[in-house]
Design an enzyme around this catalytic site. Structure first.
Site, PDB file in Angstrom:
ATOM      1  N   LYS A  95       0.848  -1.199   0.000  1.00  0.00           N
ATOM      2  CA  LYS A  95       0.000   0.000   0.000  1.00  0.00           C
ATOM      3  C   LYS A  95       0.882   1.246   0.000  1.00  0.00           C
ATOM      4  O   LYS A  95       2.090   1.154   0.261  1.00  0.00           O
ATOM      5  CB  LYS A  95      -0.932  -0.023   1.217  1.00  0.00           C
ATOM      6  CG  LYS A  95      -0.209  -0.028   2.542  1.00  0.00           C
ATOM      7  CD  LYS A  95      -1.163  -0.258   3.719  1.00  0.00           C
ATOM      8  CE  LYS A  95      -0.386  -0.302   5.015  1.00  0.00           C
ATOM      9  NZ  LYS A  95      -1.236  -0.668   6.155  1.00  0.00           N
ATOM     10  N   TYR A 143      15.072  30.057   9.161  1.00  0.00           N
ATOM     11  CA  TYR A 143      13.900  30.830   9.573  1.00  0.00           C
ATOM     12  C   TYR A 143      13.815  30.936  11.091  1.00  0.00           C
ATOM     13  O   TYR A 143      14.075  29.976  11.806  1.00  0.00           O
ATOM     14  CB  TYR A 143      12.628  30.191   9.025  1.00  0.00           C
ATOM     15  CG  TYR A 143      12.438  30.453   7.549  1.00  0.00           C
ATOM     16  CD1 TYR A 143      12.184  31.736   7.078  1.00  0.00           C
ATOM     17  CD2 TYR A 143      12.524  29.417   6.625  1.00  0.00           C
ATOM     18  CE1 TYR A 143      12.013  31.979   5.718  1.00  0.00           C
ATOM     19  CE2 TYR A 143      12.354  29.651   5.267  1.00  0.00           C
ATOM     20  CZ  TYR A 143      12.100  30.944   4.828  1.00  0.00           C
ATOM     21  OH  TYR A 143      11.936  31.181   3.486  1.00  0.00           O
ATOM     22  N   MET A 161      11.681  24.763   2.831  1.00  0.00           N
ATOM     23  CA  MET A 161      11.003  24.020   1.767  1.00  0.00           C
ATOM     24  C   MET A 161      11.980  23.255   0.877  1.00  0.00           C
ATOM     25  O   MET A 161      11.756  22.097   0.534  1.00  0.00           O
ATOM     26  CB  MET A 161      10.169  24.985   0.916  1.00  0.00           C
ATOM     27  CG  MET A 161       9.314  24.285  -0.127  1.00  0.00           C
ATOM     28  SD  MET A 161       8.334  25.421  -1.108  1.00  0.00           S
ATOM     29  CE  MET A 161       7.106  25.958   0.060  1.00  0.00           C
TER      30      MET A 161
HETATM   31  C1  PLP Z   1      -0.277  -1.723   6.727  1.00  0.00           C
HETATM   32  C2  PLP Z   1      -0.818  -2.995   7.279  1.00  0.00           C
HETATM   33  C3  PLP Z   1       0.029  -4.093   7.490  1.00  0.00           C
HETATM   34  C4  PLP Z   1       1.537  -4.009   7.337  1.00  0.00           C
HETATM   35  O1  PLP Z   1       2.037  -3.418   8.520  1.00  0.00           O
HETATM   36  P1  PLP Z   1       3.611  -3.176   8.802  1.00  0.00           P
HETATM   37  O2  PLP Z   1       3.633  -2.694  10.197  1.00  0.00           O
HETATM   38  O3  PLP Z   1       4.064  -2.153   7.826  1.00  0.00           O
HETATM   39  O4  PLP Z   1       4.283  -4.479   8.613  1.00  0.00           O
HETATM   40  C5  PLP Z   1      -0.542  -5.270   7.893  1.00  0.00           C
HETATM   41  N1  PLP Z   1      -1.879  -5.370   8.122  1.00  0.00           N
HETATM   42  C6  PLP Z   1      -2.715  -4.328   7.966  1.00  0.00           C
HETATM   43  C7  PLP Z   1      -4.165  -4.500   8.226  1.00  0.00           C
HETATM   44  C8  PLP Z   1      -2.211  -3.111   7.543  1.00  0.00           C
HETATM   45  O5  PLP Z   1      -3.044  -2.067   7.380  1.00  0.00           O
END
Ligand code: PLP
Length: 384
Positions: free
Chosen positions: A52, A274, A322
């Site tokens: 993801k 800044y 930035m």
């Molecule tokens: C993102 C996610 C994972 C992976 O988690 P990590 O901590 O990056 O290994 C596993 N299960 C679910 C439901 C997630 O949303």
């Protein structure tokens, strides 16, 4: 393969000397290392590689060849599943977000899709879809994280509703999914796992519980499930505050490289950046690095955050802006314009360390790498 700090010029054009380097071999190594933490042979848990957020900022397209040995991919939304298919991934794909609307069911147009089901309406939406593919579903237990999923009281009902859909041929297998809130703690999953096991005790179907932290720290429990779901560890970052990726035999898959593009001699008492957030206590030579928060470097990183200049560990000074930041050149007086800078992921500077200094976690920095940063791909199978 060019050396780590070689300036990277996309399309051969001259470019700002900032680039991220993605190492597909590191991902391949980490996948094998996670696999080795699980029992082998029949009954071994299968492994969803969590990709993801565009593979935690690394780019699914770039690292897919390195994930060929995974049993499945896990994404957030069905549009990402489609993208994985178009990149040639034919294997199972788990969709963590399930369906957000009835219209999402129209995206169930390829085989071997697995949907995480988090509320009852999603099961209704499935019945309305013109389905030929019979997706597998995974009922999510709300667990101790209470983000999405069914509480203990509603879980049995959801299972019965899913079973009715399976009988009608709308869906395939029904599995059970839990996600721990405290898998990074030594005793963080005992109670959560017991509660989940009690809820699903009399229900048939495969079980999936373990993210990176659970797999690495509670491997015996992960071994008793049918699927594990690591993300972060695949990219070579440690999920633990007290154990580094190197200690876990994980290799960072992303490193961020820049150069010194300016040098300032700042007199004692003068400010840098800044709001003068850093006031030089003594006359200080400051290097200006072309990398800022618009590139994904955390603006909240304070003075003292480690940076590597010309192989020497030094520190950030003052506020990140930035497009640039200032670093202390006292430990590396020879550094001149063009000196290589590593911001994270190489030369012993883990992204976790930078994240901790900025009060965040590695996953936020990795996923936050900005689109304007050119990427150089290293390792076997470099893709497009
Ligand atoms: C993102 C996610 C994972 C992976 O988690 P990590 O901590 O990056 O290994 C596993 N299960 C679910 C439901 C997630 O949303």
């Amino acid at each position: 393969m060019p050396p780590v700090n070689a300036p990277y010029h996309p399309q051969g054009l001259t470019a700002r000397p900032l680039h991220a380097r993605i190492d597909a071999d590191a991902v391949r190594h980490n996948l094998a290392r996670l696999r080795a933490a699980l029992p082998a042979g029949d009954g071994a848990p299968r492994l969803w590689a969590t990709v993801k957020a565009d593979a935690y900022g690394h780019g699914v397209a770039r690292i897919l060849p390195a994930l060929r040995a995974a049993d499945g991919l896990a994404v957030l939304h069905l549009t990402e599943a489609r993208a994985c298919r178009s990149m040639g991934w034919d294997g199972p794909i788990l969709v963590y977000g399930g369906l957000y609307s009835p219209a999402d069911a129209l995206l169930l147009d390829s085989p071997r899709l697995h949907l995480v089901i988090t509320h009852a309406a999603q099961l209704d939406w499935l019945t309305q879809a013109p389905l030929a593919q019979r997706p597998a579903v995974w009922l999510r237990y709300a667990g101790d994280i209470h983000h999405t999923g069914f509480c203990a009281e509603d879980y049995g009902c959801a299972f019965e509703a899913a079973r009715a859909l399976a009988r009608r041929g709308v869906i395939g297998e029904i599995g059970h999914l839990n996600h721990y809130a405290r898998a990074d703690e030594d005793d963080g999953i005992d109670a959560a796992d017991a509660a989940f096991r009690a809820v699903i005790a009399s229900l048939p179907g495969p079980v999936s519980t373990s993210n990176s932290a659970a797999l690495l720290l509670h491997g015996a429990r992960a071994a008793g499930t049918q699927w594990v779901r690591p993300g972060l560890a695949l990219y070579g970052a440690s999920p633990f505050a007290d154990r580094s990726a190197a200690q876990l035999n994980l290799r960072p898959a992303m490193s961020l490289h820049s150069q010194i593009v300016g040098i300032q001699r700042v007199p004692a008492g003068a400010g840098v950046g800044y709001s003068g957030a850093f006031l030089a206590p003594v006359a200080t030579t400051v290097g200006i690095v072309t990398c800022g928060y618009a590139d994904g470097y955390p603006r909240h990183a304070p003075t003292g955050t480690p940076v590597i200049v010309d192989g020497v560990r030094t520190r950030l000074l003052g506020r990140v802006s930035m497009d640039m930041m200032a670093v202390d050149l006292a430990p590396v007086p020879r550094a001149c314009i063009g000196a290589p800078v590593t911001l994270w992921g190489a030369s012993g500077l883990a992204v976790e360390e930078v994240a901790a200094s900025a009060g965040t976690i590695a996953a936020e920095l990795l996923t936050g790498l900005s689109a304007r940063v050119p990427v150089q791909l290293a390792g076997r199978d470099p893709g497009p």
